[in-house]
Design an enzyme around this catalytic site. Structure first.
Site, PDB file in Angstrom:
ATOM      1  N   PRO A   1      20.564 -92.580   2.097  1.00 51.76           N
ATOM      2  CA  PRO A   1      20.939 -93.974   1.840  1.00 51.76           C
ATOM      3  C   PRO A   1      20.693 -94.331   0.373  1.00 51.76           C
ATOM      4  CG  PRO A   1      19.617 -93.796   3.826  1.00 51.76           C
ATOM      5  CD  PRO A   1      19.560 -92.456   3.151  1.00 51.76           C
ATOM      6  N   GLU A   2      21.584 -95.113  -0.199  1.00 53.27           N
ATOM      7  CA  GLU A   2      21.445 -95.511  -1.600  1.00 53.27           C
ATOM      8  C   GLU A   2      20.969 -96.956  -1.678  1.00 53.27           C
ATOM      9  OE1 GLU A   2      24.867 -94.087  -3.838  1.00 53.27           O
ATOM     10  OE2 GLU A   2      25.060 -92.381  -2.474  1.00 53.27           O
TER      11      GLU A   2
ATOM     12  N   LYS B   1      15.309 -96.992  -4.072  1.00 58.85           N
ATOM     13  CA  LYS B   1      15.406 -96.529  -2.690  1.00 58.85           C
ATOM     14  C   LYS B   1      14.075 -96.626  -1.951  1.00 58.85           C
ATOM     15  CE  LYS B   1      19.049 -93.360  -4.152  1.00 58.85           C
ATOM     16  NZ  LYS B   1      19.507 -91.956  -4.208  1.00 58.85           N
TER      17      LYS B   1
ATOM     18  N   GLN C   1      13.955 -91.317   2.074  1.00 54.46           N
ATOM     19  CA  GLN C   1      14.409 -89.970   1.759  1.00 54.46           C
ATOM     20  C   GLN C   1      15.745 -89.695   2.468  1.00 54.46           C
ATOM     21  OE1 GLN C   1      10.477 -88.398   2.930  1.00 54.46           O
ATOM     22  NE2 GLN C   1      10.334 -87.581   0.867  1.00 54.46           N
TER      23      GLN C   1
ATOM     24  N   ARG D   1       8.032 -94.142 -12.375  1.00 57.09           N
ATOM     25  CA  ARG D   1       9.093 -93.299 -12.928  1.00 57.09           C
ATOM     26  C   ARG D   1      10.461 -93.963 -12.935  1.00 57.09           C
ATOM     27  NH1 ARG D   1      12.654 -89.750 -10.677  1.00 57.09           N
ATOM     28  NH2 ARG D   1      11.773 -90.004  -8.586  1.00 57.09           N
TER      29      ARG D   1
ATOM     30  N   ASN E   1      24.856 -90.584  -4.763  1.00 55.50           N
ATOM     31  CA  ASN E   1      26.074 -89.800  -4.936  1.00 55.50           C
ATOM     32  C   ASN E   1      27.361 -90.604  -4.777  1.00 55.50           C
ATOM     33  OD1 ASN E   1      27.349 -87.305  -5.518  1.00 55.50           O
ATOM     34  ND2 ASN E   1      27.901 -87.143  -3.364  1.00 55.50           N
TER      35      ASN E   1
ATOM     36  N   ARG F   1      25.616 -81.707  -5.474  1.00 60.23           N
ATOM     37  CA  ARG F   1      26.180 -82.726  -4.581  1.00 60.23           C
ATOM     38  C   ARG F   1      27.707 -82.672  -4.647  1.00 60.23           C
ATOM     39  NH1 ARG F   1      22.419 -87.055  -4.310  1.00 60.23           N
ATOM     40  NH2 ARG F   1      20.314 -86.157  -4.421  1.00 60.23           N
TER      41      ARG F   1
END
Length: 263
Positions: free
Chosen positions: A2-3, A53, A70, A125, A169, A253
């Site tokens: 999932p984005e 995410k 994830q 990050r 992606n 991907r």
């Protein structure tokens, strides 16, 4: 995986179900989280928000539950006392008098405090969230031209959460189609008009996806009703130029694009 738009929509449903309510039952699958079960009962869920995410659940005594879906994690909202039939492994149950939120299959889960939240490695990050409405195309353009990003190919850069959080992606594919750019290009190669077009697309496409996606259907790509222009459309005609959409592999991907109008 999932984005950003899917995680934000899931968070919206969780907010509606439990925010502002008192927890009556708490269950965690992982042993390191078990001590928090009794501590959280009687506490309120103050807020639920997303960072890229990742999803953060804030409780009234300054604990913060960090979770990252994830590849396989999924949240469900059910009635209090309900346990849906599923082959997924339950990881979290947070229940109020009338509703419960359940997290299945995820493994990246931690209990933090407001003081330790900012020191979490993932949160340290990641870059700005594409769904943060205070983020502007001008700021995105500045980020594209930073020394650590300006010479990186878009095929990899648009998957890097350190650049912009929440991209993935299908967004990478659709953004580059919208900007009419081939994936091997870098920001350092673009002219001013191309930079502005890409900067706008980097915000417009994720926000459009968030605002137009429907109820999750696990047999579809995260329940998408968002209209894909090239993603999963290999062999079809490009609606912009009539060229044939192709599929290749980039950064491990699947990547879909129109070689005729993405140059």
């Amino acid at each position: 995986m999932p984005e950003g738009p899917e995680i934000r929509r899931a968070a919206d449903k969780l907010v509606e179900a439990v925010v502002g309510k008192t927890l009556t039952r708490v269950w965690f699958a992982f042993p390191e989280l078990k001590p928090y079960e009794t501590e959280l009962v009687g506490q309120q869920v103050r807020q639920i928000e997303t960072r890229g995410k990742a999803l953060l659940t804030y409780f009234s005594h300054d604990r913060v539950l960090y979770s990252h879906n994830q590849l396989y994690g999924v949240w469900r909202v059910v009635n209090a006392g309900e346990s849906p039939e599923t082959k997924r492994d339950l990881r979290i149950r947070l229940e109020t008098q009338d509703r419960a939120i359940l997290l299945y299959s995820a493994s990246d889960i931690e209990m933090l405090t407001l003081d330790t939240l900012t020191a979490h490695p993932f949160l340290q990050r990641i870059g700005p969230d594409v769904l943060d409405l205070s983020l502007t195309p001008e700021q995105v353009c500045e980020r594209l031209l930073l020394p650590r990003f300006r010479r990186r190919q878009f095929s990899g850069l648009l998957l890097d959460q350190a650049f912009l959080a929440g991209l993935g992606n299908y967004l990478r594919v659709e953004i580059l189609w919208q900007a009419q750019l081939a994936p091997q290009h870098t920001a350092s190669q673009l002219n001013e008009e191309q930079l502005q077009t890409l900067s706008r697309a980097l915000l417009e496409i994720p926000r459009l996806s968030y605002n137009t996606r429907g109820t999750v259907d696990e047999n579809r790509h995260h329940g998408a009703i968002f209209s894909f222009k090239v993603f999963h459309r290999e062999g079809e005609s490009c609606e912009r130029c009539g060229g044939t959409i192709e599929r290749t592999m980039l950064s491990s991907r699947p990547f879909y694009w129109c070689p005729h109008c993405q140059s």
